[in-house]
Design an enzyme around this catalytic site. Structure first.
Site, PDB file in Angstrom:
ATOM      1  N   PRO A 142      22.104  32.397   3.764  1.00 12.71           N
ATOM      2  CA  PRO A 142      20.986  31.616   3.226  1.00 12.71           C
ATOM      3  C   PRO A 142      20.474  30.560   4.205  1.00 12.71           C
ATOM      4  CG  PRO A 142      23.060  30.967   2.220  1.00 12.71           C
ATOM      5  CD  PRO A 142      23.360  32.169   3.037  1.00 12.71           C
ATOM      6  N   GLY A 144      19.734  27.340   5.986  1.00  7.82           N
ATOM      7  CA  GLY A 144      20.461  26.082   6.110  1.00  7.82           C
ATOM      8  C   GLY A 144      21.968  26.221   6.196  1.00  7.82           C
ATOM      9  N   ARG A 174       8.097  25.534  13.645  1.00  5.94           N
ATOM     10  CA  ARG A 174       8.615  24.176  13.431  1.00  5.94           C
ATOM     11  C   ARG A 174       8.427  23.412  14.735  1.00  5.94           C
ATOM     12  NH1 ARG A 174      14.052  26.692  10.921  1.00  5.94           N
ATOM     13  NH2 ARG A 174      13.221  27.194   8.855  1.00  5.94           N
ATOM     14  N   ARG A 267      18.261  18.722   7.780  1.00  2.00           N
ATOM     15  CA  ARG A 267      17.535  19.349   8.898  1.00  2.00           C
ATOM     16  C   ARG A 267      16.088  18.851   8.925  1.00  2.00           C
ATOM     17  NH1 ARG A 267      17.392  25.808   9.297  1.00  2.00           N
ATOM     18  NH2 ARG A 267      15.696  25.557   7.789  1.00  2.00           N
ATOM     19  N   ARG A 278      13.631  27.987  -0.913  1.00  2.00           N
ATOM     20  CA  ARG A 278      14.777  28.471  -0.135  1.00  2.00           C
ATOM     21  C   ARG A 278      16.081  28.336  -0.925  1.00  2.00           C
ATOM     22  NH1 ARG A 278      13.852  28.831   5.666  1.00  2.00           N
ATOM     23  NH2 ARG A 278      11.605  29.025   5.859  1.00  2.00           N
TER      24      ARG A 278
HETATM   25  N1  GDP Z   1      14.413  40.816   7.691  1.00  2.00           N
HETATM   26  C1  GDP Z   1      14.267  39.883   8.607  1.00  2.00           C
HETATM   27  N2  GDP Z   1      14.606  38.620   8.348  1.00  2.00           N
HETATM   28  C2  GDP Z   1      14.466  37.697   9.331  1.00  2.00           C
HETATM   29  C3  GDP Z   1      13.965  38.028  10.619  1.00  2.00           C
HETATM   30  N3  GDP Z   1      13.937  36.893  11.369  1.00  2.00           N
HETATM   31  C4  GDP Z   1      14.412  35.911  10.581  1.00  2.00           C
HETATM   32  N4  GDP Z   1      14.745  36.388   9.360  1.00  2.00           N
HETATM   33  C5  GDP Z   1      15.313  35.680   8.202  1.00  2.00           C
HETATM   34  O1  GDP Z   1      14.313  34.950   7.554  1.00  2.00           O
HETATM   35  C6  GDP Z   1      14.899  33.849   6.896  1.00  2.00           C
HETATM   36  C7  GDP Z   1      14.100  32.601   7.166  1.00  2.00           C
HETATM   37  O2  GDP Z   1      14.193  32.272   8.521  1.00  2.00           O
HETATM   38  P1  GDP Z   1      13.603  30.891   9.040  1.00  2.00           P
HETATM   39  O3  GDP Z   1      12.227  30.707   8.531  1.00  2.00           O
HETATM   40  O4  GDP Z   1      13.798  30.812  10.510  1.00  2.00           O
HETATM   41  O5  GDP Z   1      14.461  29.803   8.256  1.00  2.00           O
HETATM   42  P2  GDP Z   1      16.011  29.385   8.278  1.00  2.00           P
HETATM   43  O6  GDP Z   1      16.847  30.525   7.784  1.00  2.00           O
HETATM   44  O7  GDP Z   1      16.027  28.234   7.338  1.00  2.00           O
HETATM   45  O8  GDP Z   1      16.373  28.994   9.671  1.00  2.00           O
HETATM   46  C8  GDP Z   1      16.343  33.788   7.381  1.00  2.00           C
HETATM   47  O9  GDP Z   1      17.167  34.351   6.367  1.00  2.00           O
HETATM   48  C9  GDP Z   1      16.361  34.660   8.589  1.00  2.00           C
HETATM   49  O10 GDP Z   1      17.625  35.273   8.772  1.00  2.00           O
HETATM   50  C10 GDP Z   1      13.613  39.389  10.861  1.00  2.00           C
HETATM   51  O11 GDP Z   1      13.177  39.773  11.928  1.00  2.00           O
HETATM   52  N5  GDP Z   1      13.783  40.260   9.834  1.00  2.00           N
HETATM   53  N1  ADP Z   2      29.394  23.510   9.639  1.00  2.00           N
HETATM   54  C1  ADP Z   2      28.402  22.619   9.526  1.00  2.00           C
HETATM   55  N2  ADP Z   2      28.612  21.420   9.010  1.00  2.00           N
HETATM   56  C2  ADP Z   2      27.595  20.522   8.882  1.00  2.00           C
HETATM   57  N3  ADP Z   2      26.323  20.758   9.258  1.00  2.00           N
HETATM   58  C3  ADP Z   2      26.048  21.969   9.789  1.00  2.00           C
HETATM   59  C4  ADP Z   2      27.054  22.966   9.955  1.00  2.00           C
HETATM   60  N4  ADP Z   2      26.490  24.060  10.494  1.00  2.00           N
HETATM   61  C5  ADP Z   2      25.174  23.763  10.667  1.00  2.00           C
HETATM   62  N5  ADP Z   2      24.911  22.519  10.265  1.00  2.00           N
HETATM   63  C6  ADP Z   2      23.607  21.813  10.219  1.00  2.00           C
HETATM   64  O1  ADP Z   2      22.902  22.346   9.093  1.00  2.00           O
HETATM   65  C7  ADP Z   2      21.516  22.475   9.366  1.00  2.00           C
HETATM   66  C8  ADP Z   2      21.095  23.932   9.162  1.00  2.00           C
HETATM   67  O2  ADP Z   2      21.656  24.741  10.169  1.00  2.00           O
HETATM   68  P1  ADP Z   2      20.851  25.940  10.827  1.00  2.00           P
HETATM   69  O3  ADP Z   2      21.669  26.459  11.948  1.00  2.00           O
HETATM   70  O4  ADP Z   2      19.462  25.514  11.135  1.00  2.00           O
HETATM   71  O5  ADP Z   2      20.833  26.961   9.599  1.00  2.00           O
HETATM   72  P2  ADP Z   2      20.131  28.397   9.403  1.00  2.00           P
HETATM   73  O6  ADP Z   2      19.761  28.901  10.762  1.00  2.00           O
HETATM   74  O7  ADP Z   2      21.169  29.223   8.731  1.00  2.00           O
HETATM   75  O8  ADP Z   2      18.963  28.140   8.539  1.00  2.00           O
HETATM   76  C9  ADP Z   2      21.303  22.010  10.796  1.00  2.00           C
HETATM   77  O9  ADP Z   2      20.831  20.686  10.782  1.00  2.00           O
HETATM   78  C10 ADP Z   2      22.710  22.089  11.416  1.00  2.00           C
HETATM   79  O10 ADP Z   2      22.883  21.110  12.415  1.00  2.00           O
END
Ligand code: GDP
Ligand code: ADP
Length: 373
Positions: A142, A144, A174, A267, A278
């Site tokens: 998920p 975050g 972003r 974040r 989300r």
């Molecule tokens: N199916 C699919 N999901 C993707 C792709 N790229 C990113 N995602 C997913 O889309 C979701 C949202 O990504 P993002 O907007 O970067 O937000 P974040 O997960 O909060 O970092 C995340 O679950 C990603 O794993 C892709 O190419 N294909």
């Molecule tokens: N194990 C952890 N403990 C605390 N904060 C974390 C941990 N892993 C990631 N974070 C923080 O949580 C936020 C979301 O992480 P991120 O890598 O952007 O998540 P995703 O890519 O799954 O959406 C970021 O600000 C990151 O620095």
């Protein structure tokens, strides 16, 4: 080692009745797969790309299939071999090592699914990769949970080992995100067109935006000799599972829902409304992620360093001294005059230009060359 039995698929063309529009033999090759014959090569005499025609043997009808994936440039000398009854290995004589072999999927689960979806005959190209390329890694979880953080750590510690598959998305960038590095940011209309033209290995609608992995995004990483990491959602993971891309599937969980919300808020990249969306989606994703059969591994990202250690362990990186590219692949250019055959699990490429046969072990989408004596 004795001479391997050579089998040049071009020879098959001699068996075809006249009037099928087949041109000079070396430019084309034909392979039987079930009740169909695939003719691959210079099919219209005009295109610079390799074309495909399908002969339905029972009716004698020719079909022009929908072609997915990047098509290879045409070649003067083609040979081919059916593998597992569902994909064709195609060798391009006189071509460089990064262009000398390709796979044409003709009846894989992915092709069958596309055939049902499009209601027409479908074939899909993928480029072969020379070298010992390890299986791609699919990471889901998920929003975050820390996927991006874990991937960034892996890429930083092992820069020559891993390459990130840069997805396309219609969501807005972003603040710190760079086009072409974090995502290829795209207009919805453009991406929709590209989806229907077969550019994507998988795509999904996530949190109200389109996201997709292009075939090229994965190929770029493989061509650089690196192991591909895909950060995709659960729907995407399911599509990749159904495709013929073999991968390791890892699902990242938060220690609690409250902690997930805390991280997402901290974040500070989403509006309140986007964040609520989300978080709502996270509940369903967590349920789907834990369902049996989809993910090979589930990691809880509570303490970041502990989770990162577990990730490295399951990727076999915990013991590794940082020189992953120990065994540089043996790069060869495929000779013009060659033959190809299959002996047990090995694919043998015979060359008249070289005194010995080149032995090739076939992994999916990847051939590693081993010189025999
Ligand atoms: N199916 C699919 N999901 C993707 C792709 N790229 C990113 N995602 C997913 O889309 C979701 C949202 O990504 P993002 O907007 O970067 O937000 P974040 O997960 O909060 O970092 C995340 O679950 C990603 O794993 C892709 O190419 N294909
Ligand atoms: N194990 C952890 N403990 C605390 N904060 C974390 C941990 N892993 C990631 N974070 C923080 O949580 C936020 C979301 O992480 P991120 O890598 O952007 O998540 P995703 O890519 O799954 O959406 C970021 O600000 C990151 O620095």
């Amino acid at each position: 080692m004795g001479e391997a039995p050579a089998f040049i698929v071009d020879d098959l063309l001699g068996d075809y009745p006249n009037g099928l529009g087949l041109k000079s033999k070396g430019h084309q090759t034909a392979v039987d797969a079930g009740h169909k014959t695939y003719v691959i090569g210079d099919t219209d005499g005009e295109s610079a790309l390799i074309g495909v025609k399908v002969l339905e043997k029972s009716t004698g009808e020719w079909i022009i299939p929908a072609v997915l994936g990047t098509k290879p440039q045409s070649s003067k000398r083609l040979s081919a071999l059916i593998l597992n009854g569902d994909r064709i290995l195609i060798l391009k004589g006189g071509s460089a090592h990064d262009d000398c072999f390709w796979f044409l999927e003709v009846d894989t689960p992915f092709v069958r699914e596309q055939r049902n979806k499009l209601g027409t005959e479908v074939v899909a190209w993928s480029r072969g990769v020379v070298g010992d390329t390890k299986m791609p890694i699919v990471i889901s979880g998920p929003s975050g949970v820390g996927k991006g953080t874990l991937i960034a750590k892996l890429m930083k510690e092992f820069p020559s080992t891993f390459g990130f598959s840069v997805s396309h998305t219609t969501r807005a960038p972003r603040e710190k995100e760079q086009n072409g590095v974090h995502y290829h940011f795209s207009e919805r209309s453009v991406m929709e067109k590209e989806i229907s033209s077969g550019k994507f290995l998988e795509f999904a609608s996530v949190h109200g935006n389109l996201y997709g992995t292009s075939v090229e995004a994965v190929e770029v990483v493989a061509d650089a000799g690196k192991r591909c990491i895909l950060d995709i959602d659960v729907q995407g993971a399911r599509s990749v599972r159904a495709s013929s891309l073999e991968a390791i599937f890892i699902f990242i969980c938060p220690p609690s829902f409250e902690e997930l919300e805390k991280r997402l808020r901290a974040r500070g990249t989403e509006t309140e409304e986007q964040m609520q969306k989300r978080l709502r989606n996270a509940r369903a994703e967590l349920e789907q992620g834990k369902a049996p059969g989809l993910f090979d591994h589930i990691l809880v990202n509570d303490d970041l360093e502990t989770c990162y250690k577990s990730l490295k362990k399951l990727l076999g990186l915990d013991q590794v001294v940082h020189s992953i590219l120990e065994s540089a692949p043996l790069l060869v250019n495929l000779p013009q005059d060659h033959s190809v055959s299959k002996i047990g699990q090995k694919i043998v490429i015979g060359s008249k230009e070289a005194s010995e046969n080149r032995y090739v072990t076939c992994l999916y989408g990847c051939l590693s060359f081993l010189l025999s004596h």
